[in-house]
Design a protein around this motif. Structure first.
Motif, mmCIF file in Angstrom:
data_model
loop_
_atom_site.group_PDB
_atom_site.id
_atom_site.type_symbol
_atom_site.label_atom_id
_atom_site.label_comp_id
_atom_site.label_asym_id
_atom_site.label_seq_id
_atom_site.Cartn_x
_atom_site.Cartn_y
_atom_site.Cartn_z
ATOM 1 N N PHE A 1 -0.196 -2.630 -8.206
ATOM 2 C CA PHE A 1 -0.576 -1.701 -7.061
ATOM 3 C C PHE A 1 -2.162 -1.964 -7.055
ATOM 4 C CE2 PHE A 1 3.191 0.046 -8.971
ATOM 5 C CZ PHE A 1 3.970 0.521 -7.809
ATOM 6 N N PRO A 2 -2.550 -1.209 -5.799
ATOM 7 C CA PRO A 2 -4.082 -1.603 -5.482
ATOM 8 C C PRO A 2 -5.144 -1.215 -6.777
ATOM 9 C CG PRO A 2 -2.789 -0.560 -3.596
ATOM 10 C CD PRO A 2 -1.963 -0.398 -4.744
ATOM 11 N N ASP A 3 -4.641 -0.198 -7.695
ATOM 12 C CA ASP A 3 -5.397 0.160 -8.764
ATOM 13 C C ASP A 3 -5.186 -0.756 -9.972
ATOM 14 O OD1 ASP A 3 -2.978 0.813 -9.717
ATOM 15 O OD2 ASP A 3 -3.534 3.014 -9.998
ATOM 16 N N ASN A 4 -4.698 -1.749 -9.913
ATOM 17 C CA ASN A 4 -4.116 -2.816 -10.753
ATOM 18 C C ASN A 4 -3.297 -2.608 -11.636
ATOM 19 O OD1 ASN A 4 -5.746 -5.099 -9.590
ATOM 20 N ND2 ASN A 4 -7.567 -4.197 -10.262
ATOM 21 N N SER A 5 -2.779 -1.180 -11.630
ATOM 22 C CA SER A 5 -1.563 -0.765 -12.575
ATOM 23 C C SER A 5 -0.367 -1.783 -12.054
ATOM 24 C CB SER A 5 -1.342 0.610 -12.303
ATOM 25 O OG SER A 5 -0.719 1.096 -11.113
ATOM 26 N N ASN A 6 0.417 -1.820 -12.979
ATOM 27 C CA ASN A 6 1.772 -2.409 -12.705
ATOM 28 C C ASN A 6 3.026 -1.952 -13.327
ATOM 29 O OD1 ASN A 6 2.538 -4.063 -15.084
ATOM 30 N ND2 ASN A 6 0.159 -4.507 -15.004
ATOM 31 N N THR A 7 4.171 -2.168 -12.830
ATOM 32 C CA THR A 7 5.129 -1.828 -13.150
ATOM 33 C C THR A 7 6.412 -2.765 -13.127
ATOM 34 O OG1 THR A 7 7.195 0.053 -13.422
ATOM 35 C CG2 THR A 7 5.907 -0.365 -11.256
ATOM 36 N N ALA A 8 7.460 -2.956 -13.611
ATOM 37 C CA ALA A 8 8.812 -3.798 -13.436
ATOM 38 C C ALA A 8 9.425 -2.781 -12.756
ATOM 39 C CB ALA A 8 9.461 -4.063 -14.659
ATOM 40 N N ILE A 9 9.903 -3.524 -11.655
ATOM 41 C CA ILE A 9 10.793 -2.964 -10.459
ATOM 42 C C ILE A 9 12.115 -2.639 -11.117
ATOM 43 C CG2 ILE A 9 11.954 -3.400 -8.441
ATOM 44 C CD1 ILE A 9 9.421 -4.868 -7.328
ATOM 45 N N GLN A 10 12.779 -3.731 -12.039
ATOM 46 C CA GLN A 10 14.068 -3.678 -12.590
ATOM 47 C C GLN A 10 13.754 -3.095 -13.880
ATOM 48 O OE1 GLN A 10 13.157 -6.420 -11.583
ATOM 49 N NE2 GLN A 10 13.910 -6.582 -9.310
ATOM 50 N N VAL B 1 1.548 -4.725 -4.201
ATOM 51 C CA VAL B 1 1.932 -3.563 -3.155
ATOM 52 C C VAL B 1 0.596 -3.388 -2.487
ATOM 53 C CG1 VAL B 1 2.503 -1.211 -2.961
ATOM 54 C CG2 VAL B 1 3.499 -2.642 -4.881
ATOM 55 N N LEU B 2 0.572 -3.769 -1.001
ATOM 56 C CA LEU B 2 -0.301 -3.767 -0.227
ATOM 57 C C LEU B 2 -0.172 -2.559 0.811
ATOM 58 C CD1 LEU B 2 0.019 -7.251 1.100
ATOM 59 C CD2 LEU B 2 -1.463 -6.446 -0.810
ATOM 60 N N VAL B 3 -1.450 -1.933 0.690
ATOM 61 C CA VAL B 3 -1.581 -0.747 1.462
ATOM 62 C C VAL B 3 -1.409 -0.992 2.789
ATOM 63 C CG1 VAL B 3 -3.249 1.089 2.459
ATOM 64 C CG2 VAL B 3 -3.211 0.341 -0.292
ATOM 65 N N SER B 4 -1.667 -2.141 3.450
ATOM 66 C CA SER B 4 -1.557 -2.380 4.637
ATOM 67 C C SER B 4 0.057 -3.281 4.733
ATOM 68 C CB SER B 4 -2.481 -3.419 5.136
ATOM 69 O OG SER B 4 -2.372 -4.642 4.624
ATOM 70 N N GLY B 5 0.748 -3.208 3.875
ATOM 71 C CA GLY B 5 2.183 -3.924 4.044
ATOM 72 C C GLY B 5 2.924 -3.174 5.101
ATOM 73 N N THR B 6 3.713 -3.778 5.780
ATOM 74 C CA THR B 6 4.877 -3.213 6.767
ATOM 75 C C THR B 6 5.707 -2.264 6.231
ATOM 76 O OG1 THR B 6 6.364 -5.103 6.386
ATOM 77 C CG2 THR B 6 4.521 -5.297 8.305
ATOM 78 N N TRP B 7 5.977 -2.445 4.894
ATOM 79 C CA TRP B 7 6.826 -1.330 4.151
ATOM 80 C C TRP B 7 6.175 -0.613 3.298
ATOM 81 C CZ3 TRP B 7 11.480 0.337 4.589
ATOM 82 C CH2 TRP B 7 12.070 1.306 3.242
ATOM 83 N N SER B 8 5.299 -1.236 2.350
ATOM 84 C CA SER B 8 4.456 -0.302 1.437
ATOM 85 C C SER B 8 3.426 0.439 2.161
ATOM 86 C CB SER B 8 4.046 -1.320 0.207
ATOM 87 O OG SER B 8 3.075 -2.297 1.001
ATOM 88 N N GLY B 9 3.206 0.274 3.238
ATOM 89 C CA GLY B 9 1.996 0.929 4.021
ATOM 90 C C GLY B 9 2.577 2.315 4.698
ATOM 91 N N ARG B 10 4.083 2.419 4.440
ATOM 92 C CA ARG B 10 4.674 3.425 4.943
ATOM 93 C C ARG B 10 5.000 4.738 3.814
ATOM 94 N NH1 ARG B 10 7.276 2.440 9.836
ATOM 95 N NH2 ARG B 10 7.928 0.021 10.103
#
Length: 267
Positions: A128-137, A211-220
């Motif tokens: 994520f933009p704050d450099n935190s992370n998580t496993a999707i699965q 996860v990009l703030v400007s992403g076509t999916w993640s930006g929503r």
């Protein structure tokens, strides 16, 4: 028997990220024959110029295709898949990267040794933009691998990202071309591919999805994302001739519950 892998890199205005993506391909400890297909959807930034610099490193193994006009994500994938000549196809989206030099070898070895599988994916890390992370699965780590079927994936899109996936090319080539007339994301393509074999899962975290703030999916917003998924569910259900209707309905119920939870929180 010799095998060939097509490494498919999908790009669109990825000048800030594409070098990291390609470097993650370059670092792979991989001993099979391969080609790198870059499918650029008419980027208007410096993406193609950056990719072209790697011709000196990869030579004829690197093949660059740039659409003269923007096709959109679905049609670009259709075009890109058709250019892959390998027995297997590994996808890397241009704003993602692989963080393990064994990613391709482990996945290709798995598919060669598991002919019952049409695809395999690994644990994917979302950053994520704050450099935190998580496993999707959220699957157990203390397993060699897991197997899933179409019903499992319809009920819950637990893959969520192309860049962790490798496919048996024969399954990709069996996709009915009419699928690409809809707006489809990785979920639906994976569902269709799973018609031709089981889905393998490797617990190693070998792919990273920023996860990009400007992403076509993640930006929503989450509500916007859920609304899009709801709209897709009925179309996907129809495309599959309602063979998984109960699973789609279960998924839809889960989404409606989540929408109601959000609305209660936000008032």
């Amino acid at each position: 028997m010799s095998y060939k892998l097509s490494i498919l890199i999908i790009t669109y205005n990825h000048e800030k990220y594409i070098q990291k993506a390609i470097e993650s391909v370059r670092m792979q400890k991989f001993f099979y024959d391969y080609e790198i297909i870059v499918a650029d959807d008419c980027s208007n930034d410096n993406t193609i110029n950056i990719v072209s610099q790697y011709k000196a490193i990869f030579g004829d193994k690197l093949k660059i295709f740039s659409n003269p006009q923007n096709l959109g994500i679905t049609k670009n994938y259709e075009s890109a898949f058709s250019k892959c000549s390998g027995d297997f196809i590994a996808v890397l989206e241009g704003d993602d990267y692989w963080n393990s030099d064994m990613k391709l070898k482990l996945q290709m070895d798995f598919l060669i040794n598991h002919p019952e599988c049409s695809m395999v994916f690994n644990k994917i890390i979302a950053v994520f933009p704050d450099n935190s992370n998580t496993a999707i699965q959220q699957f157990p780590d203390n397993v060699a691998y897991l197997l899933f079927n179409t019903s499992d994936l319809v009920k819950n899109n637990f893959i969520q990202n192309f860049s962790g996936c490798m496919y048996r090319a024969s399954a990709i080539r069996n996709i009915d071309s009419s699928l690409y007339n809809m707006l489809v994301y990785d979920w639906m393509i994976n569902i269709v591919v799973s018609q031709y074999g089981l889905i393998g899962y490797l617990p190693q975290p070998m792919s990273v999805h920023p996860v990009l703030v400007s992403g076509t999916w993640s930006g929503r917003s989450e509500l916007e994302q859920l609304a899009i998924v709801l709209n897709c569910l009925d179309k996907y259900n129809s495309f599959l001739n309602y063979r998984y209707n109960s699973e789609f309905m279960e998924n839809k119920d889960t989404i409606y519950r989540r929408i109601n939870e959000i609305k209660k929180i936000t008032g």
